[in-house]
Structures are given as structure tokens and as C-alpha cells.
Design a protein around this motif. Sequence first.
Motif, PDB file in Angstrom:
ATOM      1  N   PHE A   1       0.846  -1.187   0.000  1.00  0.00           N
ATOM      2  CA  PHE A   1       0.000   0.000   0.000  1.00  0.00           C
ATOM      3  C   PHE A   1       0.887   1.244   0.000  1.00  0.00           C
ATOM      4  O   PHE A   1       2.084   1.183   0.309  1.00  0.00           O
ATOM      5  CB  PHE A   1      -0.937  -0.006   1.209  1.00  0.00           C
ATOM      6  CG  PHE A   1      -1.839  -1.209   1.238  1.00  0.00           C
ATOM      7  CD1 PHE A   1      -2.985  -1.245   0.468  1.00  0.00           C
ATOM      8  CD2 PHE A   1      -1.526  -2.312   2.025  1.00  0.00           C
ATOM      9  CE1 PHE A   1      -3.807  -2.364   0.477  1.00  0.00           C
ATOM     10  CE2 PHE A   1      -2.344  -3.427   2.044  1.00  0.00           C
ATOM     11  CZ  PHE A   1      -3.490  -3.459   1.268  1.00  0.00           C
ATOM     12  N   CYS A   2       0.283   2.378  -0.333  1.00  0.00           N
ATOM     13  CA  CYS A   2       1.050   3.613  -0.416  1.00  0.00           C
ATOM     14  C   CYS A   2       1.551   4.016   0.970  1.00  0.00           C
ATOM     15  O   CYS A   2       0.789   4.054   1.936  1.00  0.00           O
ATOM     16  CB  CYS A   2       0.175   4.731  -0.991  1.00  0.00           C
ATOM     17  SG  CYS A   2       1.042   6.291  -1.214  1.00  0.00           S
ATOM     18  N   MET A   3       2.812   4.322   1.064  1.00  0.00           N
ATOM     19  CA  MET A   3       3.395   4.674   2.359  1.00  0.00           C
ATOM     20  C   MET A   3       3.068   6.123   2.706  1.00  0.00           C
ATOM     21  O   MET A   3       3.296   7.041   1.907  1.00  0.00           O
ATOM     22  CB  MET A   3       4.905   4.465   2.339  1.00  0.00           C
ATOM     23  CG  MET A   3       5.571   4.742   3.683  1.00  0.00           C
ATOM     24  SD  MET A   3       7.332   4.332   3.684  1.00  0.00           S
ATOM     25  CE  MET A   3       7.257   2.523   3.641  1.00  0.00           C
ATOM     26  N   THR A   4       2.522   6.318   3.883  1.00  0.00           N
ATOM     27  CA  THR A   4       2.250   7.651   4.414  1.00  0.00           C
ATOM     28  C   THR A   4       2.723   7.662   5.870  1.00  0.00           C
ATOM     29  O   THR A   4       3.036   6.611   6.434  1.00  0.00           O
ATOM     30  CB  THR A   4       0.752   7.990   4.368  1.00  0.00           C
ATOM     31  OG1 THR A   4       0.028   7.043   5.173  1.00  0.00           O
ATOM     32  CG2 THR A   4       0.213   7.934   2.940  1.00  0.00           C
ATOM     33  N   ASP A   5       2.750   8.843   6.483  1.00  0.00           N
ATOM     34  CA  ASP A   5       3.050   8.881   7.911  1.00  0.00           C
ATOM     35  C   ASP A   5       1.822   9.358   8.667  1.00  0.00           C
ATOM     36  O   ASP A   5       0.885   9.920   8.079  1.00  0.00           O
ATOM     37  CB  ASP A   5       4.269   9.762   8.203  1.00  0.00           C
ATOM     38  CG  ASP A   5       4.024  11.239   7.946  1.00  0.00           C
ATOM     39  OD1 ASP A   5       3.383  11.888   8.785  1.00  0.00           O
ATOM     40  OD2 ASP A   5       4.480  11.741   6.900  1.00  0.00           O
TER      41      ASP A   5
END
Length: 924
Positions: A301-305
Amino acid sequence: MDGEAGDFRVKVLTRPRYVDMARCIACGTCAEKCPKKVKDEYNAGLSTRKAAYVRYAQAVPLKYAIDPDNCIYFRKGKCRACEKFCPSQAVDFEQREQTRVIRTGSIILAPGSGVFDPGKLGSYGYGQLPNVVTSLEFERILSATGPFQGHLVRPSDRKTPQSIAWLQCVGSRDPHRAGNAYCSSVCCMYAIKEAVVAKEHAGGDLDTAIFYIDLRTHGKDFERFYETAGEKHGVRFIRNRVETVSPVAGKDDLSVAYVNKEGRRVEEEFHMVVLSVGLETRPETLKLAEHLGIELTEGGFCMTDSFHPVRSSRKGIYVCGSFQGPKDIPQSVIEAGAAASAATEGLVSVRHSRTKRPLQPLEINVRGEAPRIGVFVCHCGTNIGGVINVPQVAAYARTLPGVTYVEENLFTCSQDTQEKMRDVIKHESLNRIVVAACTPRTHEGLFQETLIRAGLNKYLLEMANIRNQDSWVHGNNPEAATEKAKDLVRMAVAKAGLITPLSEPEVAVNPKALVLGGGLAGMVAAKSLSAHGYEVVLVERKGLLGGQARSLFTTWQGEDIRRSLDALIQSVEADPRVEVHLSTEICRVEGFVGNFESVLKSGDREITVGHGIAVIATGAQEYKPDEYLYGNDPRVMTQLELDRRFIDKDPSLSGLRSAAFIQCVGSREPKRPYCSRVCCTHTMSAALHLKELNPDMNIYVLYRDIRTYGERESLYRKARGKGVSFIRYTWGGNPQVLAQEDGLEVRVFDPILDRPLSFGVDLLVLATAVVPYRDEGPAKLFKVPVNENGFLVEAHAKLAPSEFATDGLFLCGMAHYPKPVDESIAQALAAVSRGLTLLSKDRIRISGVTSRVIPERCSGCLGCVQVCPYGAIAPHQETGAAVVNEALCKGCGACAAACPSEAIVLMGFDHREIYAQIHAAFAG
């Protein structure tokens, strides 16, 4: 794609459909004449389609297209039967791929996700046993546009099943066989929903069983739905992970083997088995991510913080929905709003520079014309048509006075039906419209827009709710439901003949926002509004900004919360557009959307603030229990109190020999029948940190269900790998805690070992409920609802989760429902996104459904003033008669009902119209 944030150049490829959309009349001749049959992916392969096939939108057929991968002409160079027989000459084999370059400042990725292919797991017989289907295929079976037209039948023999089993976590929480270690978040709830809907389709005799590891009903009102499914609908819940499904010799039935509560192996036969397949990122999306140069998580999945939950690793590219991580509809909608807000913060200088306003036809003056009423009766798939005899209702409508046109629709709300309705209104010269369908609460605006595009005043519409008020409540009595539908249509037609066009006054918008709550969500909302160029008044009742986040140690991803929080606080306090008021509460509110006026009180000082919108982010707090020796023994503490010791680097924690966590303290019980969502993940993080401080520490987690949803599952897996012991307990069999001289003694009955356990610990941590502040001041002042648990109630649980039903008011954070840092921030951004739709306009229209006073009838009794919940009515200074402020009026009608002399008229619901409906109700 080339460029950078603020100036991307995106090359877009448009593939041909080989059908001219302007000419296609969706008659279906091309599909009828096409000789090539293929599996219909829209119906999950349970039925076939032609190479010339129908395209769908909102589950409704729209236009046709040619599938070049299966078309005989493209594969063998001959045929073209579709082109030969098309009556409108819409088939066009000369269409070619087209490429164009789009310049844009920001990009939002919302590619969605695919589902796990259970054919990879041979033990379930998927693909070999016809009555083993995926949850997506089962959805299509239940759908009115599905392969069996909404009838619940099993694929092998088209017979109605008498028993169905759902197997959970197929393709999720299974790193070894499926390769996906994460939880897909949505499967438990959709399985419960499917089981309940299946029972509604087949009747109460249908046996439904859900086999699960942990029931993860962690969303708002999800726990209640889970309890209702078992207690009211009789859905069986069996805690067991089924490994194999076997055919029953001589029958199409299926055998499911599992171990029961007593530890014995049991084999049970079912007519169907539904595999609750998990979500996973599609291969083409992985390629897209690689092409765009954005980083992905271990799960793909798209990496976010956590503090930027919709921002990808590449500046200017944002993400929302299930590509950000497995999630349900409400959270996807929230993230969509959040991404829109985040993506436009850097584009303020060019706002509206490319805005195009659609041209609307001039409104036709129908005053004085005899009513020409059109009635559109909706099947709503099987929601209405499965109970009510829609053709009979339509035939009856044709006999009613003033009705000149009647039509049945499979889905009246679909795009193609709306277009047809517009054309019918023009062609038939209709001047009043009745839609017999579902609730106006969700669909009235859609139909009103169609009237506007047809040149009619939007208020020349009347809806008969034959779904919520009829088919859904009389499903066991179709004949009576059909008669009631006739009554509702007759009443709607009687009123429609009398309704008149209404005007919508315009009001100016004060481009300023009020944010209540200086916690994480409130500060993020304030900063985002400021970034979009608007002034903000931020009000916090306490003397410090930060809220509950001040007591949190790390996020589930291990990020230091205090570091990010301190930076955010400094940014808010230094922002020239954000006016911060600490130790301040709101005490009075007047006004309406675009023009609110609030009075703030700080000590003896009062401040009046004008604002166009308000965001309520008043937060929630940790429940302080009166059980498990809490408050009587210092060795017993809550999760936030342990976090405080982590933050302070308490050296005594390293010397602990053992610790225990008890989950669901104050949650999922009669007083608070909801899951607090954050507790399980919080416990995993805390347990792992304790292990870091002392790897030899014995740690026990006493739980009912572990709800580490999404990629948070990695913490649960890591905790088990570090030796944390998990002991399940059941409701009613709660643990007992005794104080001993050398520590605390914990006693609990283990249903797996089927015996009581007792062990000593040095520290006991209670995962207590998240509870709302019982100060209902802001809710009462703004007249917004709260539920029985004290949380704010959104306009629509799925479609409008960040706004209230009252225009101009928005919500976010834990005042809405318990949620972790990343989800609180996402909802704050979503609330801002919705608020910007108002703040970005100089003037807005308000509803034409408002009350008006007939002065000559008014006696000045002012009963209307007393009952008006919005303060919209006041006495005239000279005559004493009631006067309505239309901008404040919300059209509730309380004043009209209370007036003894009928001096107040609610426009759109005047006395003639209401009396006509009442007389029509008894005319059948």
C-alpha cells in the motif's frame, strides 16, 4: 509523468470503446447479435456476457462497448455483426487510442484495490466446487443487477440454499499461504451484512454461520450491528479458522470441518460457502507506483506517515481510499476529502482560475398551468421490487388525476435514468414530478438537480418513500406493502398538484472559520484553513493546546507524537491567520450558514466572533474505571498513564518482571456498547516497548477480540513473536485482580484451555474506553445531534461522515468517534474540505423551504417563538406579529404545527398541500 509539485505533466492514454457514445441508445442490439460469449467480470464470473457488452455505472447499465480482447473481428479479422445490426450506427471500429498531456499542480491517487484470488489456496475448492464463492461473487448474487436478478440461489442448481457458511480471513492475516499478513479491515462487517441480507432474502429459516478468528467490528455503530445480527437475526458466530472445504458425496453440498468449544472435531454440512476474501493492491497499481516513484509499505500500500496520512513519499502526490491501506467506505470518503484539502493547499494562488460554470436552462414559468404530473416508480433493484408489485403501482398511478406520464425504473437514481427523466420532462411538458423510490434524505437533491437541468423549479418535486417506509418494514407482507405504496403515491400526487415554485434567497458568506477544540484534530483543521487563505478563530477550553495527544507516546508506526505535536502547536501559535483563545468556552450562538455570530467567554470577559462556518473538534477522554483495583493500588494504571511514564522515561519500568494488559475495560458492555477502536493497537505498541526496556519481562494480554485492523496487524504479529502471551476471556467471565504483598494476582478463565488461570504481575494496565465529554454545550448551542453514547452524529454515516445535517457545521476527531492520530488528522482535513465549499464562495443560496407569516392572521400569541428550535422567529417591534428570519429558519415546521390560527405557512408544505395529502390518504 514529468515535473514536480506545482507543475506536473501527466501523459494520459484513453483507450477506444469502439462505440460512439453520442449515438449509442443502449438498445442492446449489438450484444444480442454478437456471437462471442465470455465470463462477465462485473458479475464476478457467475454469468456470461458478449464481446459487445454493456458498461455499468451505479450498478446500472449505461452504454455499450466492444471488448477488443474477445471480439472476433479483432482476433480473426471478420464478423462485425454488431456494426451491421446497430440501428443508430454507433459502432465505430475506426476509433484509436488517444494520448494527451495534462498539466496539474497536484495529483491524487485513488486506484482502489483488488481482492485476493482464493484459487491460490486449493484447500477451499474454489474454482472446482461451484457452490464455493467469494464474498464479492455473493454480493453479485444478492444484487438485482446480478446473474440471478437478486434471487438468492446457489450456482450449481439454482436452488435456494438453506444453510450458508462464511469463512473469514481468506487472503488476510495469512503471511504463509496467502502472502498477506495484514488485516483487510472490511471483511468482518461485510460478512455480517451479507448474512443479515441473505436472511432477509431467503427468510428466517436460512442458517447462517460465520467462522472467524477475531470479530473486528471496530467502526462507529459496528458493534451494535454485530450484536443485533446474532441476537435478532440468529446469525451464528463460531470462533475457528477453517482450513478446508470438502464436497459431500452424491450432493452439491459442502462439508466444513472445525473444532468446537469443547475441543472436539466437528463436520457440518452447508449448501454454500462464502470466502471472505481480503483486499490487495492490483499489479497494475504497483506498476503505477513504481512509475510515479512513490514508496510502498510491506503490504503493497502507499506509504504515508501518521501526521500526513494522505501524503505520499513524493511531494505533490496524495492518496486516498484502499490504496492508502485497507479500509471501509466511511474512512475512504473521509480520506477523499482529506486528500482534496491537502492537494489544494499549495494551489491557493490559482483558485478558480480554471473553473467552468455549467450553463443551466432558463426556468420555465409554470404558474397558472394545469398540473401535468409525471410519476417515476423505482424498483431499487429488489429493495422495493422484491416486495412491492411495482408494475401494479405504476398502473394505479396512471389512473390518478393530473398524471400524464408514468414510468418504471430499475434504479431511478442512475445516471441514464436521470438523463431520460430530463428528456421526458421536456418532451411530455411535465410541470410536476413525483418520484416513488427511497428516502428524500439522500436522493432528493439528485432529483432536484435533474429538474433544474430540465428547466423546472427544483421544488416542483414530491417524493413518496416506498422503500424505507414501506418495502423495508413490510417485507413479509407484499400485498399490504403494494397497497400502502399505492396510498403513498396517491398522497404524493395529491400534494404535487398543488405545489408551487419556490425561490432561494442569497446570503453573503463571512470568509472566516471557528474551530472548537485545540486538540490534534482542531489544530490540523485550523492550520489547513489558514493554508487555504482563511482566517480562523481556534477555541480551547483548557489552558494548553494539544488535547489528549499530549499524553500519547508514539503512533502505531513508532513516530514520536510529542515531537510532531510540539511542532504543530508552535506552527499554530505563530500563524498570523489563526487567532487562538485558551481557557475559553463558547456560551452563545446566533446566525446561520455563512453568517454565524458566536460569543466566547474567558473568565469574566466575553468576545463576539463572526464566522461563516464552524468545525467542532471537542475531542474525548479516557474512561476512569472503578474496577480492577484502579485508584486503590498504584500498580494498576490506564494506557495513557503508562504512556506518561514512557514519555518521562521512568527507570522503574525496566525493572519490572511482569506486566498484564486487560482489554475492553468499559467498552463493549451495556453502558458503552461500542468498541473504542484504538485500544488493541495501543496495547501492542506498549507491550513491545516494555519488551524493548526488558526483553525478559513476562507480558500477558487479556482480550475478547484483538482488533489490530489494517497493517496494524504487524504489531500483533510482532508481539507474539517477542513472546507476549495472549489469553482470551469472554463477556461475563471478566478477569479478577487481587492485591498481594509481592504483586498483583490476576485470575481469569481461559476458554481455549478450558480451565482457570492465575498468575502474578508487577504492573497491570487497563485498556479503558474512550468516552466523550458530557459537556453538551457546543452541541446544544449549534443544535447538532449526539447519539446515546454521547458522540456527535454526522449527516450520513457513509456519504457525509465529516459534516452535520445543519449547513455550515462540520465535525472531526474523537468527538465523532474514537480514532487514532492518523484518522483524526484525516477527518480534520476532510472537514476543512467540506467547509471550503462554502468559504470559497462570496454568496450562497439558502433553502426555499422556510416558514412565512400571514400578518393579518397572526394574533401575536408568540407560541411559534417558544417552539422554534433555531431562534428564527421574533415579534415585530411595532405590530407584535411574528416575523421569520428566513436565513435562520431550517424548515422544520414546528411553528406551523403550533400556530392555532394557521398564520404561519411552511413553504412547500402549506396547509392546502398537507390537507390534500390527508384527504388522499383516506380516499383509497
